[in-house]
Write an enzyme that holds these catalytic residues in place. Structure first.
Site, mmCIF file in Angstrom:
data_model
loop_
_atom_site.group_PDB
_atom_site.id
_atom_site.type_symbol
_atom_site.label_atom_id
_atom_site.label_comp_id
_atom_site.label_asym_id
_atom_site.label_seq_id
_atom_site.Cartn_x
_atom_site.Cartn_y
_atom_site.Cartn_z
ATOM 1 N N GLY A 87 -58.246 42.932 -3.550
ATOM 2 C CA GLY A 87 -58.673 41.594 -3.099
ATOM 3 C C GLY A 87 -59.816 41.607 -1.882
ATOM 4 N N SER A 120 -59.552 48.807 -1.523
ATOM 5 C CA SER A 120 -60.832 48.371 -2.263
ATOM 6 C C SER A 120 -60.814 47.265 -2.803
ATOM 7 C CB SER A 120 -61.023 49.575 -3.270
ATOM 8 O OG SER A 120 -60.373 49.074 -4.444
ATOM 9 N N LYS A 121 -61.890 46.765 -3.326
ATOM 10 C CA LYS A 121 -61.996 45.239 -4.142
ATOM 11 C C LYS A 121 -60.844 45.182 -4.805
ATOM 12 C CE LYS A 121 -67.069 44.867 -3.481
ATOM 13 N NZ LYS A 121 -67.852 45.911 -3.827
ATOM 14 N N ARG A 122 -60.561 46.043 -5.424
ATOM 15 C CA ARG A 122 -59.293 45.647 -6.321
ATOM 16 C C ARG A 122 -58.182 45.120 -5.837
ATOM 17 N NH1 ARG A 122 -56.504 50.025 -7.762
ATOM 18 N NH2 ARG A 122 -57.524 51.151 -6.018
#
Ligand code: GLU
Length: 384
Positions: free
Chosen positions: A258, A254-256
């Site tokens: 990167g 996920s966006k966490r």
């Protein structure tokens, strides 16, 4: 029918093009190329609130940038179009009318409140919430009367009771589901738009898709799709559900973790050949320890029986290493082209550099290339 392999990529244009989607597209493309088959790209845009043309353009651009070209589908056309679901509504309606006429589907007039109460009662009994099938037993006159009154309705398909819905998945092996847990599900919503599970079956069948290669998250949709294949009497394609992509912490990417979209990697100065090479190795294991593959080599070697069941871990260091490899193949002009936007963004180069400046920047990039794994890293490299 011929034995030609026909595969498809069917993205929903609802946001940035995720690298997981790009991997599904790539696997389908490689399978088509490997077997001399056909690769179809169609658009699943029935979620009208979230679908945008901008996102569709973005997906097409990304596919072209990655060199994942399609033989049939949006833009290029073909004999099984249209290739956008919202342009196929009349076709879906024809098949829905057929199911209704054959008594394989029915109008359901239950209100959201009634459905909620039913669900709560089932859950209180510790049962899986499944529609009771109440409206399946309405007398034809009652149905006509409700329709004439203009009562809102959905259309549900009749799911056979006490059956095992099963198939052999090329990645996951034998998979089976209890039909009683599936129940009579909605195929057309109250706004008249058919749902994904319904459109996807009609599209795959009418486009003569032989292999459905897609992400594991769709495995739980497959029993519903099987009910529909059986209801229509369509041949069931071969399924291959490819494992999720996890971050290094083994959580869903996920966006966490990167950058997650193809566009972000493009903007960071990664090369398409490196992304293809990296994505292919996210789930597919070659039969040697080779790690660098051209697209041509991937097309020659790819096969579904070497796609792993366990989740693929996204290792950014590996991507950087692969990208560094492909960057070595760039000549000085190409290297400058990749790095210049980053130098400009950081204020190290003018927006309109002179010919002299360009010459100097070219030398600078060439001198720094050993320290640059992807375009954006040039900025840190020239700082030190
Ligand atoms: N539209 C679906 C998605 O973007 C694809 C479903 C499928 O491949 O069957 O996830």
């Amino acid at each position: 029918m011929s034995n030609e392999v026909r595969v498809r990529f069917a993205p929903s244009p609802t946001g940035p093009f995720h690298i997981g989607g790009a991997r599904s597209a790539l696997f389908n493309y490689l399978l088509a190329k490997h077997t001399g088959g056909t690769f179809v790209v169609r658009i699943e845009d029935t979620d009208q609130k979230r679908s945008t043309r901008e996102s569709e353009e973005n997906i097409k651009d990304a596919l072209k940038w990655l060199g994942i070209n399609w033989d049939e589908g949006i833009d290029v056309g073909g004999p099984n179009g249209p290739y956008r679901q919202m342009e196929r509504l009349d076709l879906y309606k024809k098949y829905t009318d057929q199911l209704l006429a054959e008594g394989k589907a029915y109008y359901c007039f239950c209100t959201p409140e009634e459905l909620e109460a039913e669900k709560e009662a089932q859950m209180a009994q510790g049962e899986t919430p499944v529609y009771s099938g109440k409206c399946a037993n309405l007398a034809p006159e009652t149905v006509q009367q409700y329709l004439a009154e203009g009562r809102p309705y959905v259309i549900r398909v009749k799911t056979p009771k006490n059956e095992t819905l099963e198939f052999d998945d090329l990645v996951r092996g034998h998979v089976s589901f209890d039909s009683n847990k599936v129940g009579d599900f909605v195929i057309v919503k109250s706004d008249g738009i058919p749902v994904y599970n319904y459109c996807v079956v009609l599209d795959d069948a009418l486009m003569h898709i032989t292999h459905v290669v897609r992400a594991e998250e769709h495995l739980s949709n497959t029993p519903r799709q099987l009910v529909l294949y059986h209801a229509f009497g369509f041949p069931v394609p071969t399924f291959a559900h490819v494992s999720l992509i996890l971050g290094k912490d083994k959580k869903k990417m996920s966006k966490r973790h990167g950058a997650t979209s193809v566009q972000q990697y493009r903007d960071l100065g990664y090369l398409p050949a490196a992304i293809d090479n990296f994505l292919a190795l996210l789930g597919w294991t070659p039969d040697s320890d080779q790690e660098i593959f051209t697209m041509e080599e991937l097309c020659q070697q790819f096969s579904l029986d070497r796609v792993a069941k366990n989740p693929a871990v996204f290792d950014i260091e590996k991507l950087n290493w692969i990208n560094f490899h492909y960057m070595k193949e760039l000549d000085e002009d190409q290297l400058l082209e990749l790095c210049l936007p980053h130098l400009q963004q950081a204020g190290y180069a003018a927006a309109q550099p002179s010919a002299e400046d360009l010459q100097w920047l070219k030398h600078l990039c060439a001198a720094m290339r050993e320290h640059v794994q992807y375009g954006a890293q040039i900025v840190d490299a020239v700082k030190v």
